[in-house]
Design an enzyme around this catalytic site. Sequence first.
Site, PDB file in Angstrom:
ATOM      1  N   CYS A  22      -2.525 -10.136   1.383  1.00 11.52           N
ATOM      2  CA  CYS A  22      -2.466 -10.785   2.688  1.00 11.52           C
ATOM      3  C   CYS A  22      -3.477 -10.236   3.679  1.00 11.52           C
ATOM      4  CB  CYS A  22      -1.052 -10.682   3.262  1.00 11.52           C
ATOM      5  SG  CYS A  22      -0.550  -9.021   3.763  1.00 11.52           S
ATOM      6  N   CYS A  76       4.293  -2.188   0.556  1.00 13.84           N
ATOM      7  CA  CYS A  76       4.802  -2.811   1.770  1.00 13.84           C
ATOM      8  C   CYS A  76       6.328  -2.842   1.762  1.00 13.84           C
ATOM      9  CB  CYS A  76       4.227  -4.212   1.924  1.00 13.84           C
ATOM     10  SG  CYS A  76       4.711  -5.045   3.455  1.00 13.84           S
TER      11      CYS A  76
END
Length: 377
Positions: A211, A112
Amino acid sequence: MTDDTAPHPRRLRVLAAMSGGVDSAVAAARAAEAGHDVTGVHLALSANPQSFRTGARGCCTLEDSRDARRAADVIGIPFYVWDLAERFRADVVEDFVAEYEAGRTPNPCLRCNEKIKFAALLDKALALGFDAVCTGHYATVVRRADGSRELHRASDLAKDQSYVLGVLDERQLAHAMFPLGDSRATKEEVRAEAQRRGLAVARKPDSHDICFIADGDTQGFLAGRLGRAEGDIVDEDGRKLGTHEGAYGFTVGQRKGLRLGRPAPDGKPRYVLDISPVDNRVTVGPADALDVSALTAVRPRWCGTPPAGAGSYTAQLRAHGAETPVTAELVDGELRVDFHRPVRGVAPGQAVVLYDGSRVVGSATIATTRRAERVES
């Protein structure tokens, strides 16, 4: 050398990535307090944010978005939500699934940072005329006398997050700002600072889960994407010990969840030694069979000039792992790493990050490992 988190000689246009957590909120507040022209942005990374777990770290829930907006209002900076859900799905979620399907163990936070926060976000920020992207990571950017940048560990090693930033190149570091990196404040002191600033996220709990997995069940998430496929669990001699519902649900070094029903002949625990996606087979064995003496890593990314020839460094193999001394060399585009003493449980797909003192040299993805010679008892 100078600390790049110190006040800049000129006022910068800064885009502060605000996840909705306390660290990114305090980082944005510090950047604004330093006199920079700060704009807050929350990254919407899910096409259906209500499906993501409340309190997940970073950018995934409606609650996080609202918390980030409230923090921006208190700081007194403009705030926007940018939709990067499709890019996140392709570059992080699908990569995560594909890596596990191939028998590797990826780090989605590292991916990410590489693909979203310091590629998609930074590129868009620069196109809009911003000078830097600010995040709540605990790491330090140092500006050398010649203008080049280096990435270093945070002042407080207990909070250091440089491992997941080891994918950043020098261009990205030149536009990165980590206001928390030079702080020796404890997490409670950072929360106290947020409280003093009137930020409601001061007591919001941290989360270290993935997440985009709603319930924290990674194996269930992968099964939903890849389907269940029964295969064998075998020992080092190939003898069948049990079955599983998909080799992708295991990682090298794993001990729990094997469900073999009976102990090893010596009574000691078994660990996952190897994952073969081709025949859907998981091999298990004793702990000492996990010892690794060397590895080869691919897709190296350097935080500055690539190293020339073999050199002595320390290496970190997990986000919260210890450093270990190594000799490393770049050979035909691959990083060859020899450990000065064997390390345990190294999984292909993980990142190896090299350090020279506190400086991050670079990062590469582990492709293969070489087992250490086992001493017969």
